[in-house]
Every structure is written in structure tokens, then in C-alpha cells.
Design a protein around this motif. Structure first.
Motif, short mmCIF file in Angstrom:
data_model
loop_
_atom_site.label_atom_id
_atom_site.label_comp_id
_atom_site.label_asym_id
_atom_site.label_seq_id
_atom_site.Cartn_x
_atom_site.Cartn_y
_atom_site.Cartn_z
N ALA A 82 0.83 -1.20 0.00
CA ALA A 82 0.00 0.00 0.00
C ALA A 82 0.86 1.25 0.00
O ALA A 82 0.57 2.24 -0.70
N ASN A 83 1.95 1.24 0.76
CA ASN A 83 2.81 2.41 0.84
C ASN A 83 3.53 2.67 -0.48
O ASN A 83 3.73 3.82 -0.87
N LEU A 84 3.91 1.60 -1.19
CA LEU A 84 4.54 1.79 -2.50
C LEU A 84 3.56 2.43 -3.48
O LEU A 84 3.95 3.26 -4.31
N THR A 85 2.29 2.06 -3.39
CA THR A 85 1.28 2.68 -4.24
C THR A 85 1.16 4.17 -3.93
O THR A 85 1.01 4.99 -4.84
N ALA A 86 1.23 4.51 -2.64
CA ALA A 86 1.13 5.92 -2.26
C ALA A 86 2.41 6.68 -2.54
O ALA A 86 2.39 7.90 -2.72
#
Length: 464
Positions: A82-86
Motif C-alpha cells: 500500500a505504501n509503495l502505491t502511495a
């Protein structure tokens, strides 16, 4: 890397109470080695035992065993994805804004001024947003802050699309300054999960730095492709959608979110007799931020000088590829650095890493003198190999020198110093290209910035 790790079998953690069971609406951060949320308000998360990564399988350990070990902890893969997407939009937003504004208004000067305004606003607002995250938790602050930033991006898109006055572009892009430091929040989770395991924290920080390099390598390429292949506003629209989606998914992973330190009336952490000093005044942190400022100047000047050099040699379209090689060298070195188990003191390792970065940053200046873009490409690849180890060790020092309840603020101050250095380096690189003997001479600017970073690192070591 994420897909490979996800395909590996997960070894069940050792028996005992799960470190991720239960959550509270008031979860936040605690530095590695800091106290859990004890004595907090009713309904706050109780003390949680430190995470014990899954035991290794017997037999010969694989090359990526340290990374499989940290991702064996339940919940780490979910919040990382999720953090990589953000985080990917961080490498897209500024490039998309420049392409969108320049394409619609026909002025790169206006586009550069708008993005510079957003950079300055981020440097001012970012630490305050991080302080709110520390006080109230990631989910409670990151989501509304991201929503406001996304509205700013959409406002910029509409103003450009419908020909609004120029001042509206500045106001809209300044609103994106509330974007939370997604990389810092991810590092804070690793620091909490492995607060009693320095080796695991080192591996996690190395992975995070490699992820940063990957996002800043792929982000501009994706933004350029969207803005040129679809329509000028496509890059901004997709970046805003990815940012909001990623932060919402990241905030939903409550089982790995660190607890907020309990605070007494007046904002003082419970159990403290006096308020904690601001992070910037901590012993040894200010010189460390100076090193990050000089490191940011390396990045900013390197980008401008490389574009000018490629344009001067008739290969302007290859400028992005040259910069991507520098990021690729840094990312690969970061992953390899995470496999090591450093034994020297962190301050000593940091000085060595910055020294290596200063030495390798001389290679582009020497390669540019040959007049061959191919030689320069090899030099940039080699020059990037000391960047990630420097950042990994530096971020670890920031974590160790930031108060327990202000980890996000400390990490965001480091990012703010980098942003300030990037802005100063871009200006210095542009001046050097215009006034020195050819664009190749501009590579003396990142070399000089690296030398200043080394001096600041030595100052950090002696001050500590």
C-alpha cells in the motif's frame, strides 16, 4: 522485489502472543527502543511485546534471507504494498505539473515557478503534518491530509484546463504541501516492529531506500508517458488517484501501526517531568540535517546538469535514461547494503559512506570531460552506488537521535532538508551550466556538494 517476496512461503512466527493483535483508534509511532503505549487514555492500545521474526529454516540460508525474514512478520507485506502505491506519485507529481502547465501555457518558467512554490510550501508544512501524525496517529492525520493534497492537485488540473489566472496555479499547487511523508510513516512502522532488533531495522531501512529510488526512477517515466501518450492532465490525475488509494489502503493496516505515546494535559508525554526538546535541538541532529541538505544539493544539481549535458550533445531524449541509471545504481546498492550486518558504529559508517559518495561523485565530472554520453552513463551508474548506503545509515541516525514520540517529525525534517538542498542544487546547477565552460563543467557542482556533505558528516561524528 515485492512480488518475489510475496511468492515465498511464510514461516509461522514463534508461539506466543501476537504483536499485532488489537488496535485502537489512537495509534501512532514509537521509536525503536521506545516505550509502548502504556498508561494512555481509555481505549488506547495496551503494551505489545516486541516482534520476533519467524525462525529461519534449517539449511543453507538464501541470499535474500534477511528480506524474507522481515516480510515474514504478519501485516508487513500489506502495508508495504500500500505504501509503495502511495509513494509512486512522489516521483510523478512535479514532472506531471511541469508538462501540464508548459503544454497549456507555453511557459516552462511559469511551470518551474509553480513547482518551486509547492516545494517551498512542502518544506514549511511537512514537519507540522508529521508532528500531528506523531501526536494523533497515522490513520487519523494521513487520510485527511492526503485528501486535502489531492484536492489541490485536482484544483490545479481544472485551473490549467479552463485557463484560470496564473495565481490560481500557485495557490492550488501550494495546497498539495499537506501530502504526508509516506516513506517516513513506513519507516516508523518498521522501527516499531523491530525496535529490539537492530539487524532487522537495518534491512528494513535498506529496503525502504531502494523503494524510494525505484519510485523516483519509475515515477517520471510513467508521468511523461501518460502526459504525452494520453493528454497533458493524465499524469496529474493518475498520480492523485494513486496517492489517495495508496494512503487509504496504508491507513487501513491498523495491526502494524505503532501506538501513540500517551500524553498528559498540556501535550507533555505521560511520565515526563518536562516537555521534550524540539527534534532539531537534539544533540547531533542539526549537523546531520546539514548533511542531508548537502546531499539534496547533489540530487538537484545532478538532474539539471545531466539534462543540459544531454541537450548539448543532441541526445536530450536520453537524459531520463541517464538519470535512471544513477537511481538504478543507488537502488541496487541499497538492496545489497541491507544484506550486510555492519559491526562498526553508525557514525563511523555514515562518515565512510559519505566519503565514498564524495569520491564517486567525481566520476561524472571526469566522464563529462571525455564528451561521450556512454562514458557518462557508466559514471552515473557507479556514482549512484554510494547514495543509498549513505541515506540508509543517515536515516538510522535520525531515528536514534529523535525523541521517542516525534519519530515522524524527525524523519520529515530530514526529507525537508533534502528538498531544500534539491532546490538550492537545481539553482546552482543551472547557474553553472550557463556561466561555466560548457555543461560538462556543471558536474563540478554535485562534486562540491558531496564534499560539503562529507564535511558536515565529520562534524556530526565529532559533535556526537
Amino acid at each position: 522485489m515485492i512480488l518475489f517476496l510475496a511468492a515465498r512461503p511464510v514461516v509461522s512466527p514463534a508461539p506466543g502472543p501476537s504483536p499485532t493483535l488489537g488496535h485502537s483508534p489512537r495509534l501512532g509511532h514509537a521509536r525503536a527502543g521506545g516505550p509502548p503505549c502504556a498508561g494512555g487514555p481509555p481505549g488506547a492500545a495496551g503494551p505489545r511485546p516486541p516482534v520476533r521474526p519467524a525462525p529461519r529454516r534449517r539449511g543453507r540460508p538464501g541470499l535474500l534471507a534477511p528480506y524474507r525474514r522481515i516480510f515474514a512478520v504478519p501485516g508487513t507485506r500489506a502495508f508495504t504494498a500500500a505504501n509503495l502505491t502511495a509513494r509512486l506519485p512522489m516521483g510523478m507529481l512535479s514532472v506531471s505539473a511541469v508538462l501540464m502547465i508548459a503544454g497549456a501555457r507555453g511557459s516552462y518558467a511559469l511551470a518551474g515557478a509553480v513547482t518551486a512554490t509547492g516545494l517551498a510550501a512542502t518544506a514549511l508544512v511537512g514537519p507540522w503534518t508529521a508532528r500531528l501524525v506523531d501526536r494523533h496517529g497515522q490513520a487519523r492525520i494521513a487520510v485527511p491530509a492526503t485528501a486535502l493534497a489531492v484536492l489541490g492537485s485536482l484544483s490545479l488540473l481544472l485551473c490549467v484546463r479552463h485557463g484560470a489566472p496564473d495565481w490560481t496555479l500557485f495557490a492550488s499547487y501550494a495546497a498539495t504541501a499537506t501530502t504526508p511523508n509516506t516513506g517516513g510513516m513506513s519507516r516508523a512502522r518498521w522501527a516499531h516492529l523491530f525496535r529490539d532488533d537492530p539487524a532487522a531495522r537495518h534491512t528494513a531501512n535498506s529496503f525502504e531506500q531502494a523503494a524510494d529510488e525505484l519510485c523516483f526512477m519509475l515515477g517520471p517515466v510513467l508521468a511523461t508517458l501518460l502526459c504525452t501518450a494520453l493528454f497533458p492532465e493524465a499524469g496529474t490525475a493518475v498520480a492523485a488517484a494513486l496517492l489517495l488509494t495508496g494512503v487509504l489502503l496504508f491507513a487501513a493496516q491498523r495491526r502494524t501501526e505503532p501506538p501513540v505515546a500517551a500524553r498528559a494535559v498540556g501535550g507533555t508525554p505521560a511520565g515526563d517531568r518536562a516537555p521534550r526538546p524540539p527534534s532539531l535541538r537534539r544533540s547531533g541532529l542539526a549537523p546531520l540535517l546539514l548533511t542531508f541538505l548537502c546531499t539534496g544539493a547533489i540530487f538537484g544539481s545532478l538532474e539539471v546538469v545531466t539534462v543540459a549535458y544531454a541537450d548539448d550533445h543532441g541526445v536530450r531524449s536520453a537524459a531520463g535514461g541517464l538519470l535512471a541509471l544513477q537511481a538504478a545504481g543507488s537502488g541496487a546498492a541499497g538492496l545489497l547494503y541491507g544484506l550486510l550486518r555492519p559491526a562498526a558504529r553508525a557514525t563511523h559508517r555514515f562518515a565512510l559512506c559519505v566519503g565514498a559518495m564524495a569520491a564517486l561523485m567525481l566520476l561524472p565530472a571526469l566522464a563529462a570531460a571525455t564528451g561521450s554520453p556512454a562514458v557518462l552513463a557508466a559514471a552515473l551508474l557507479a556514482a549512484g552506488m554510494a547514495t543509498a548506503p549513505t541515506m540508509v545509515t543517515g536515516m538510522g541516525l535520525v531515528q536514534s537521535r529523535t525523541p521517542d514520540s516525534r519519530l515522524n517529525e524527525g524523519l520529515t525534517l530530514a526529507v525537508t532538508a533534502l528538498l531544500g538542498g534539491i532546490a538550492a542544487g537545481s539553482a546552482a546547477g543551472g547557474w553553472a551550466v550557463e556561466h561555466l565552460a560548457g555543461p560538462g563543467s556543471g558536474y563540478l557542482v554535485p562534486a562540491a556538494a558531496a564534499a560539503l556533505a562529507l564535511a558536515a558528516a565529520l562534524l556530526t561524528r565529532h559533535r556526537r
